[in-house]
Design a protein around this motif. Structure first.
Motif, PDB file in Angstrom:
ATOM      1  N   ARG A  75      -4.906   3.841  -2.326  1.00  0.00           N
ATOM      2  CA  ARG A  75      -4.389   3.555  -0.387  1.00  0.00           C
ATOM      3  C   ARG A  75      -4.698   2.449  -0.393  1.00  0.00           C
ATOM      4  NH1 ARG A  75      -6.396   7.584   2.937  1.00  0.00           N
ATOM      5  NH2 ARG A  75      -8.033   8.267   1.495  1.00  0.00           N
ATOM      6  N   GLY A  76      -5.576   1.290  -0.908  1.00  0.00           N
ATOM      7  CA  GLY A  76      -6.223   0.139  -0.555  1.00  0.00           C
ATOM      8  C   GLY A  76      -5.511  -0.904  -1.237  1.00  0.00           C
ATOM      9  N   ALA A  77      -5.541  -2.146  -0.183  1.00  0.00           N
ATOM     10  CA  ALA A  77      -5.143  -3.348  -0.759  1.00  0.00           C
ATOM     11  C   ALA A  77      -5.440  -4.007   0.366  1.00  0.00           C
ATOM     12  CB  ALA A  77      -3.424  -3.454  -1.622  1.00  0.00           C
ATOM     13  N   VAL A 106       9.400  -4.028  -4.748  1.00  0.00           N
ATOM     14  CA  VAL A 106       7.659  -2.964  -5.470  1.00  0.00           C
ATOM     15  C   VAL A 106       7.846  -1.993  -6.373  1.00  0.00           C
ATOM     16  CG1 VAL A 106       5.162  -2.883  -4.532  1.00  0.00           C
ATOM     17  CG2 VAL A 106       6.803  -5.351  -4.011  1.00  0.00           C
ATOM     18  N   GLU A 107       8.260  -1.846  -5.266  1.00  0.00           N
ATOM     19  CA  GLU A 107       8.161   0.121  -6.456  1.00  0.00           C
ATOM     20  C   GLU A 107       9.205  -0.284  -8.201  1.00  0.00           C
ATOM     21  OE1 GLU A 107      10.134   2.694  -3.867  1.00  0.00           O
ATOM     22  OE2 GLU A 107       8.887   2.843  -1.787  1.00  0.00           O
ATOM     23  N   GLU A 108       9.691  -0.588  -8.089  1.00  0.00           N
ATOM     24  CA  GLU A 108      10.711  -0.806  -9.270  1.00  0.00           C
ATOM     25  C   GLU A 108       9.043  -1.602  -9.742  1.00  0.00           C
ATOM     26  OE1 GLU A 108      13.518  -3.567  -9.213  1.00  0.00           O
ATOM     27  OE2 GLU A 108      15.233  -1.770  -8.554  1.00  0.00           O
ATOM     28  N   ALA A 109       8.510  -2.463  -9.953  1.00  0.00           N
ATOM     29  CA  ALA A 109       7.522  -2.468 -10.219  1.00  0.00           C
ATOM     30  C   ALA A 109       5.510  -2.105 -10.861  1.00  0.00           C
ATOM     31  CB  ALA A 109       6.663  -4.327  -8.913  1.00  0.00           C
ATOM     32  N   PHE A 110       6.428  -1.135  -9.967  1.00  0.00           N
ATOM     33  CA  PHE A 110       4.905  -0.125  -9.659  1.00  0.00           C
ATOM     34  C   PHE A 110       5.997   0.934 -10.665  1.00  0.00           C
ATOM     35  CE2 PHE A 110       3.336  -0.842  -5.633  1.00  0.00           C
ATOM     36  CZ  PHE A 110       2.726  -2.018  -6.050  1.00  0.00           C
ATOM     37  N   VAL A 147       0.371  -1.356  -0.184  1.00  0.00           N
ATOM     38  CA  VAL A 147      -0.062   0.317   0.138  1.00  0.00           C
ATOM     39  C   VAL A 147       0.825   0.813  -0.360  1.00  0.00           C
ATOM     40  CG1 VAL A 147      -1.885   1.784   1.308  1.00  0.00           C
ATOM     41  CG2 VAL A 147      -2.083  -1.440   0.847  1.00  0.00           C
ATOM     42  N   LEU A 148       1.569   1.637   1.565  1.00  0.00           N
ATOM     43  CA  LEU A 148       2.776   2.030   0.632  1.00  0.00           C
ATOM     44  C   LEU A 148       3.406   2.877  -0.570  1.00  0.00           C
ATOM     45  CD1 LEU A 148       4.216   2.090   4.451  1.00  0.00           C
ATOM     46  CD2 LEU A 148       3.079   3.842   4.061  1.00  0.00           C
ATOM     47  N   SER A 149       4.403   1.624  -0.695  1.00  0.00           N
ATOM     48  CA  SER A 149       4.782   1.412  -2.553  1.00  0.00           C
ATOM     49  C   SER A 149       3.296   2.684  -3.436  1.00  0.00           C
ATOM     50  CB  SER A 149       5.165   0.341  -2.653  1.00  0.00           C
ATOM     51  OG  SER A 149       5.844   0.169  -1.768  1.00  0.00           O
ATOM     52  N   ALA A 150       2.221   1.530  -3.199  1.00  0.00           N
ATOM     53  CA  ALA A 150       1.630   2.158  -4.505  1.00  0.00           C
ATOM     54  C   ALA A 150       1.514   3.786  -4.818  1.00  0.00           C
ATOM     55  CB  ALA A 150       0.215   1.202  -4.032  1.00  0.00           C
ATOM     56  N   ALA A 151       1.175   4.308  -3.415  1.00  0.00           N
ATOM     57  CA  ALA A 151       0.104   5.363  -2.890  1.00  0.00           C
ATOM     58  C   ALA A 151       2.006   6.128  -3.318  1.00  0.00           C
ATOM     59  CB  ALA A 151       0.522   5.768  -1.162  1.00  0.00           C
ATOM     60  N   TYR A 184      -1.431  -9.110  -4.617  1.00  0.00           N
ATOM     61  CA  TYR A 184      -1.784  -8.575  -3.881  1.00  0.00           C
ATOM     62  C   TYR A 184      -3.064  -7.109  -4.988  1.00  0.00           C
ATOM     63  CZ  TYR A 184       1.140  -8.502  -0.731  1.00  0.00           C
ATOM     64  OH  TYR A 184       3.183  -9.627  -0.105  1.00  0.00           O
ATOM     65  N   VAL A 185      -4.566  -7.319  -4.642  1.00  0.00           N
ATOM     66  CA  VAL A 185      -5.052  -6.609  -5.614  1.00  0.00           C
ATOM     67  C   VAL A 185      -5.448  -5.022  -4.471  1.00  0.00           C
ATOM     68  CG1 VAL A 185      -7.915  -6.397  -6.207  1.00  0.00           C
ATOM     69  CG2 VAL A 185      -6.429  -7.602  -5.613  1.00  0.00           C
ATOM     70  N   ILE A 186      -5.240  -4.096  -5.972  1.00  0.00           N
ATOM     71  CA  ILE A 186      -4.714  -2.756  -5.224  1.00  0.00           C
ATOM     72  C   ILE A 186      -6.193  -1.599  -6.022  1.00  0.00           C
ATOM     73  CG2 ILE A 186      -3.152  -0.618  -5.130  1.00  0.00           C
ATOM     74  CD1 ILE A 186      -0.613  -2.984  -5.915  1.00  0.00           C
ATOM     75  N   ALA A 187      -6.521  -0.498  -4.601  1.00  0.00           N
ATOM     76  CA  ALA A 187      -7.127   0.007  -5.502  1.00  0.00           C
ATOM     77  C   ALA A 187      -7.075   1.544  -4.759  1.00  0.00           C
ATOM     78  CB  ALA A 187      -8.962  -0.535  -4.858  1.00  0.00           C
ATOM     79  N   GLU A 188      -8.433   2.320  -5.047  1.00  0.00           N
ATOM     80  CA  GLU A 188      -8.162   4.087  -4.619  1.00  0.00           C
ATOM     81  C   GLU A 188      -8.139   3.811  -2.467  1.00  0.00           C
ATOM     82  OE1 GLU A 188      -9.302   3.089  -7.108  1.00  0.00           O
ATOM     83  OE2 GLU A 188      -8.526   4.329  -8.262  1.00  0.00           O
TER      84      GLU A 188
END
Length: 300
Positions: free
Chosen positions: A220-222, A256-260, A209-213, A281-285
């Motif tokens: 901010r959700g997963a 993970v951040e490289e994947a994003f 979640v932190l990496s996605a944000a 990991y399923v990621i969303a808002e």
């Protein structure tokens, strides 16, 4: 001079209780069961369901009130909402209705000197950071309840368990991410939730979640599920984008951040490694959005 709390007690609460009592009555609850849930007497419930209590129109017709009544009644009916959850929902509703909502309007009606002053007495006194934290915790609670109701989801819960997480805006540490202590687990084909969400109780899902944000502040959700070809294929059929990463690397956050790097996908997954179970990991808002994506995947 009339306090906002008096408006809540005199106008909002009788209307809300009457609506909820009627909804529970329609669902087959006895009047005593309803009384126990609402914290009132059985004769009071009788008046509610017989429509002998006058309802405040602007409260009774508000969509947020109607939605909350239906959500709590459905949760009481299927066992996914307890008294704590219900109280949290109602407190959150009152706060929302106090901010330029029906409660605010009723307060101005009772206290004309407030009209035209852009009154924010009800919301200005609150700790804004606490309000945001409560909203995030509420989102995770709603997401977990919805997850429990998805048919077949237990089959996709990893052996290590699932967690549902949501970060605060501008989160920068696991302590800024709300999740379920002890994780959500599957037993006998059903999903079980051991506790209400708290901040700082998740590691792996929080990292994602932190990496996605960091890559996209709106994400901010997963939640995590077991990686499988079936799951990934269903996600693809649903139009979702999945990106894989290496679970064996020690620097999980950097991996993970490289994947994003090219944007946050709907799903970030790995195939496992030595002593590491494959996880997607399923990621969303937000947390409810992640559960909604899971519903879409499983329908496929």
């Amino acid at each position: 001079m009339k306090l906002p709390s008096e408006v809540v007690v005199d106008s909002f609460l009788p209307t809300f209780r009457a609506l909820l009592a009627s909804e529970l009555d329609d669902r087959g609850f006895t009047q005593q069961e309803i009384a126990d849930r609402l914290g009132v007497s059985q004769p009071a419930v009788s008046k509610y369901v017989m429509d002998k209590v006058e309802k405040e129109g602007i409260v009774a017709t508000d969509d947020r009130v109607r939605d909350t009544v239906e959500r709590i009644a459905e949760g009481f009916d299927d066992g996914t909402v307890d008294d704590y959850n219900a109280l949290s929902e109602v407190v959150g509703l009152v706060r929302a209705l106090e901010d330029r909502g029906p409660i605010c309007e009723l307060h101005e009606r009772e206290s004309p000197f407030l009209r035209g002053k852009g009154c924010d007495i009800c919301v200005a006194g609150d700790d804004s950071s606490l309000l945001v934290e409560n909203e995030v915790l509420g989102d995770v609670r709603r997401a977990v309840r919805r997850l429990k109701g998805i048919e077949g989801v237990a089959e996709h819960v990893p052996n290590v368990g699932t967690n549902v997480a949501q970060a605060l805006p501008d989160a920068d540490a696991p302590s800024d991410v709300a999740a379920v202590p002890g994780r959500v687990y599957a037993m006998n084909g059903r999903v079980h939730v051991p506790a209400n969400p708290e901040f700082g109780v998740s590691k792996n899902v929080s990292e994602v979640v932190l990496s996605a944000a960091r890559s996209d502040s709106s994400k901010r959700g997963a939640l995590n599920l077991a990686t499988s070809d079936e799951l990934l294929e269903a996600a693809s059929v649903s139009g979702m984008h999945a990106v894989g990463f290496d679970a064996d690397r020690d620097d999980r956050r950097e991996t993970v951040e490289e994947a994003f790097a090219d944007g946050v996908p709907d799903i970030a997954y790995h195939r496992g490694g030595f002593g590491v179970e494959p996880v997607a990991y399923v990621i969303a808002e937000d947390a409810p959005g992640a559960v909604e994506k899971v519903e879409g995947i499983l329908r496929s």
